[in-house]
Structure formats: structure tokens, C-alpha cells
Design a protein around this motif. Sequence first.
Motif, short mmCIF file in Angstrom:
data_model
loop_
_atom_site.label_atom_id
_atom_site.label_comp_id
_atom_site.label_asym_id
_atom_site.label_seq_id
_atom_site.Cartn_x
_atom_site.Cartn_y
_atom_site.Cartn_z
N PRO A 1 0.81 -1.22 0.00
CA PRO A 1 0.00 0.00 0.00
C PRO A 1 0.84 1.27 0.00
CG PRO A 1 -0.90 -1.58 1.56
CD PRO A 1 0.43 -2.12 1.11
N LEU A 2 2.01 1.24 0.65
CA LEU A 2 2.89 2.41 0.63
C LEU A 2 3.38 2.69 -0.78
CD1 LEU A 2 5.10 1.87 3.84
CD2 LEU A 2 3.20 3.48 3.53
N PHE A 3 3.72 1.63 -1.52
CA PHE A 3 4.14 1.80 -2.91
C PHE A 3 3.01 2.39 -3.74
CE2 PHE A 3 4.12 0.19 -7.25
CZ PHE A 3 5.38 0.58 -7.70
N MET A 4 1.80 1.85 -3.57
CA MET A 4 0.67 2.35 -4.35
C MET A 4 0.36 3.80 -4.01
SD MET A 4 -1.98 -0.88 -4.64
CE MET A 4 -1.98 -1.36 -2.92
N SER A 5 0.57 4.18 -2.77
CA SER A 5 0.28 5.56 -2.36
C SER A 5 1.36 6.53 -2.81
CB SER A 5 0.14 5.62 -0.83
OG SER A 5 0.01 6.94 -0.38
N GLN A 6 2.63 6.18 -2.62
CA GLN A 6 3.73 7.11 -2.88
C GLN A 6 4.14 7.15 -4.34
OE1 GLN A 6 6.98 6.22 -0.19
NE2 GLN A 6 5.70 6.37 1.63
N ILE A 7 4.09 6.03 -5.03
CA ILE A 7 4.56 5.96 -6.41
C ILE A 7 3.41 6.10 -7.40
CG2 ILE A 7 5.80 4.59 -8.11
CD1 ILE A 7 7.54 5.61 -5.84
N LEU A 8 2.32 5.34 -7.17
CA LEU A 8 1.20 5.34 -8.12
C LEU A 8 0.12 6.35 -7.77
CD1 LEU A 8 0.78 1.47 -8.62
CD2 LEU A 8 2.14 3.09 -9.97
N ARG A 9 0.22 6.96 -6.59
CA ARG A 9 -0.74 7.99 -6.13
C ARG A 9 -2.16 7.44 -6.04
NH1 ARG A 9 3.04 11.07 -3.95
NH2 ARG A 9 4.57 11.81 -5.47
N TYR A 10 -2.32 6.19 -5.61
CA TYR A 10 -3.64 5.60 -5.44
C TYR A 10 -4.30 6.16 -4.18
CZ TYR A 10 -3.20 1.88 -8.97
OH TYR A 10 -3.09 1.19 -10.15
N ASP A 11 -5.62 6.30 -4.22
CA ASP A 11 -6.35 6.65 -3.00
C ASP A 11 -6.75 5.37 -2.27
OD1 ASP A 11 -8.60 5.59 -4.31
OD2 ASP A 11 -9.25 7.56 -5.03
N SER A 12 -7.42 5.52 -1.13
CA SER A 12 -7.75 4.37 -0.29
C SER A 12 -8.64 3.36 -1.02
CB SER A 12 -8.45 4.83 1.00
OG SER A 12 -7.60 5.65 1.75
N PHE A 13 -9.61 3.86 -1.79
CA PHE A 13 -10.51 2.98 -2.51
C PHE A 13 -9.76 2.17 -3.56
CE2 PHE A 13 -13.33 2.13 -6.15
CZ PHE A 13 -14.30 1.37 -5.51
N GLN A 14 -8.88 2.82 -4.31
CA GLN A 14 -8.11 2.13 -5.34
C GLN A 14 -7.19 1.07 -4.73
OE1 GLN A 14 -6.49 5.82 -7.01
NE2 GLN A 14 -7.41 5.30 -8.99
N MET A 15 -6.59 1.40 -3.58
CA MET A 15 -5.73 0.42 -2.91
C MET A 15 -6.55 -0.79 -2.45
SD MET A 15 -2.88 2.54 -0.73
CE MET A 15 -3.95 3.77 -0.01
N GLY A 16 -7.72 -0.52 -1.90
CA GLY A 16 -8.58 -1.61 -1.46
C GLY A 16 -8.99 -2.53 -2.59
N MET A 17 -9.37 -1.94 -3.73
CA MET A 17 -9.78 -2.74 -4.89
C MET A 17 -8.61 -3.54 -5.46
SD MET A 17 -12.96 -2.40 -5.19
CE MET A 17 -13.17 -3.20 -6.78
N THR A 18 -7.40 -3.04 -5.28
CA THR A 18 -6.23 -3.75 -5.77
C THR A 18 -5.86 -4.92 -4.86
OG1 THR A 18 -5.39 -1.67 -6.70
CG2 THR A 18 -3.83 -3.48 -6.49
N LEU A 19 -6.10 -4.77 -3.57
CA LEU A 19 -5.73 -5.81 -2.60
C LEU A 19 -6.77 -6.92 -2.50
CD1 LEU A 19 -4.36 -3.55 0.29
CD2 LEU A 19 -3.01 -4.95 -1.29
N VAL A 20 -8.02 -6.63 -2.84
CA VAL A 20 -9.10 -7.61 -2.68
C VAL A 20 -8.86 -8.89 -3.48
CG1 VAL A 20 -11.51 -8.04 -3.29
CG2 VAL A 20 -10.92 -6.06 -1.93
N PRO A 21 -8.45 -8.83 -4.77
CA PRO A 21 -8.28 -10.09 -5.53
C PRO A 21 -7.31 -11.07 -4.88
CG PRO A 21 -8.29 -8.22 -7.02
CD PRO A 21 -8.24 -7.65 -5.65
N GLY A 22 -6.24 -10.56 -4.27
CA GLY A 22 -5.30 -11.46 -3.60
C GLY A 22 -5.93 -12.15 -2.41
#
Length: 505
Positions: free
Chosen positions: A313-334
Motif C-alpha cells: 500500500p505504501l508503494f501504491m500511495s507514494q509511487i502510483l498515487r492511489y487513493d484508499s478505494f483504489q488500494m482496497g480494490m487492488t488488494l481484494v483479488p489477492g
Amino acid sequence: MLRDKFFQRRKHKSSVVSPQDGAPIVQPPVNKWLVTATILLASLIAMIDVSIVNVAIPQIQTSLGASIDEIGSIITFYIISTVIVMPLNGYLNALWGRKQFYTAVIILFTVSSLLCGLAWSFPVLVFFRILQGLGGGALVPSAQAILLETFPKEEHGKAMGIFGLVLLLGPTIGPVLGGYLTETVGWRSIFFINVPIGIIAAVMAFLFIVNPPYLNKPQGKFDWPGLIALIIGLSSLQYALEIGQRLNWFESKLIIILLVVGVVAIAYLVRRELVTRFPIIDLSVFGNLTFVSGTLIGALIGFALFGILFILPLFMSQILRYDSFQMGMTLVPGTVAMAAMMPLAGLLADRLDPRIPMGIGIALCSSATWQFSHLTAQSGYWDLVWPQIWRGLGLGLVFVPVSSATLGSISNEKKASASGLYNLIHQLGGSIGIAGLTIMLQRLQAFHLSNLTVSAQQKAAVASSDILQQQATALTYSNLFSYSALIFLVSYLPLLFLRVRRRVS
């Protein structure tokens, strides 16, 4: 020599009585699915509470007037109390009886949840959270032991597959449920929701959990020095791991003191438990090579699970500039992939040598983690999702077989102790993993930034500090993912020493 004396004492120990005042215990036949339903219900509320509080922290802080430095203690002290009670699980089960102890911890968790919801000040809430953690920390190890005792050995994989779903489902739905309740009803409702479920679970435990005949009540003086050393050692280590990042780790004298005190106290505890006549922790389970090997793999699973969920999540926030919703949707499939794999992994563990799915799972998880090291600022959604799916499948293939093989190698009378120690080391593996990755994150980022700055100056390049910082951060995360994959590959070493008794058809 200490170990030899310890095992000799165990073999000749005879001054024991049953948990019910010496009366013989006859274990009545109980439907295993009624026992399973009881276990799953109680474990679910305990696992939900691991993460349900996180989303309500801003509202709790405003309502009870806690400072930013104080508010984290409602999570930190909950985790510390769960860690402290885990290794005592076997002793307390034998002291009070399985039915009485398991019903009591459900009641403790339920009542303390009610009191958390009624808390009138922040210090009072923290105190009730400690009580809640003592209940929650005893629920999961006891549940594992009961399930493995209830199901025949050839169905241990199935039992751990079902249990693994609850362990995964609870923390996953916790934030969603907590966010909904906090916004619609208020933060106190996240604690009140445990009460009706806890009451039902307590009644079911009283009706369906039995006292096995092989659990004998320990005799002799209670080991108070051992208990004090346990509390000081584990609380110091866990507190240092929880607050280390905020205090810049070894730059803080408090962290150094906590680590030294923790290590000294645990060393004293181990020595005392090996020589005292009436120990509170049964360390004899570490004489079982399969248990030691499986526990080491469990610690590495804790690192792979919690550590990667910390830095991704730190990578997604700092590098990809994802918000909380985008991070959640990315983590759910795993998470979904891991949940889907657990029942299948349980069946494979029952029908095959469990080392086969474990070996495949370690390879999948390590290779998927390595794929994360190739992520860049231009990576898309599917570049993140596919490694997550493969990683989830891999962890599912490892988690269930290693639990059934590790705890299944222990005799029934020692399963509660073994389960407590197994879960403790799994938890510490995750905490140490997060701490280690945090330290590496800080050190590697400074290293890459320094190298990039020198390189830019040598080439007389005109580069803004923001660009250099982003490049250094991207290189840092690439290193962290690579190192994490290599560390998890170490699981193959203890896997070689895992001994599994094959069932003869």
C-alpha cells in the motif's frame, strides 16, 4: 543438560488430577460440525476485532479527546495483551478445563466488548481493550487445538482449511463493517456488535465443548516469576515493534531499552521454564523437529503476509498515487484468491504429502513477490493484481498444510500449548517483518537518494529534488520486494526437516 533434565521431569511427572476435582472424565460424543460452528463463531468476532477499530480511530479520538500520540494505544495494547496470553494457553486449559476456559474467554471477550462501547474516557477504553485482547488472544489458539482434537487425523487439513477462512475473513470484513457502523450508528457500535454474537457463542461452547480426558490439572506452586518474566519480555518486545517506526528505531533510547529488557526477560523465562518443577509454558514441544520446522515456516508466513501488506500500500500511495478505494480494490483479488485456495489446500494436505502443496505455494508466493520488484510509476492495475492473485494462491497452499502438519505432530494433551506458541511466533514473525522492512525502507531510500544525487552532479544534470526523491523511492521498493521474495524462499530450508506421518489406507 537443562533440556535433558526437563524431559526427564516430564516423563516422571505423576502428581496430577483431573480439572474436575479428580473425577474421571468421560468424553461424550459430540457432532463435530456443532463444535466447528461454535469455534468459527467465536473466532470470527475475535478476528474481526483485529481490524474493525482502525477505521473508527478519528471518531474515537474526537469523542474521547485523545491526542494523536495516545490514540494508537487502543490498537497497540490490544495486540500486546493478545501476545501475552498466547503462550499461556496450554497451562490455562489444563488448569480450568477445556469447556470452562473456552467459555470463560468468550464471556471475557464479550463483556469487555460491551465495556469498550460504554467507555466514558480514553484511559478506561484502553483498559477495557486490554481485557478484550486477553480474551481474543486465547480464543484462536484454543480453537485450533479443539478443531484438531475433534476431527480425525486424516481430516486435519479440512479442519485447518475451514479455520483458515475465518482467520482471513475476519480482518478482511472488519474495516468494511467498521466503516459502515461508524458512519451510520457511531463508533461505539463496533464493540456492541460483538455482544449478541458472543452470547450465542458462549452458550454453544457450554453445550458442545467437552473436557478431554487427557488434560490433567497442573499441581504445585504457581510459577509467578515465570509469569512476570513472560509479561515483561513479550510486552517490551511487542511495544518496541509497534512504536519503533514512530521513534526512528535505534535512534531512540527507549526502543533500545525495551529491546534489551525484552530479550533478557525472555532468556530468563526460557531458562526458568526448563528447570522449574512446575512451568507455566510447556517448552517440551520444541523437542519435536516437525513442530520447530513448521513454526519457523509459520513465522515466515507471518512476514510474507503482514510485511508485504505493509509495504505494497505504501508503494501504491507514494509511487502510483492511489487513493484508499483504489488500494482496497487492488488488494481484494489477492485476499479472494487466498480464501478460495484454503479449502482446496486442506483437501490436498489430507490426500497428499502436505510438503507438496507447501513447496508449490512457497514457489508461487516468492515468484509473485519478485514480480512486484518490476513495478514502476507507469504500472497499471493488472500489473498489481495478477501478482496479488498468485501470491494469494501460494499463501493459501502453504498456510493450511503447515498448520495441520505442525500441530498434528503434537500429542493431544499438548496441542493447546503448541497452538499458543505457534500462533505467538506467527504473530511475532509478522511484527518483526514489518519492523525490518521499515528499517530497510528508511536506509535504502537514503542510500539511493545519495547515489542519484552524486550521479546527477557528476553528469551536470539538472534534476529537481522531487524527481530524484521519486526515483530513489521507486528503487527502494524494488529492493524491498526482491529481498522479501528471497527471505520467503528460506522457507524451503525448514520444509526439508518437516516430518509427516503418512496415513496407511
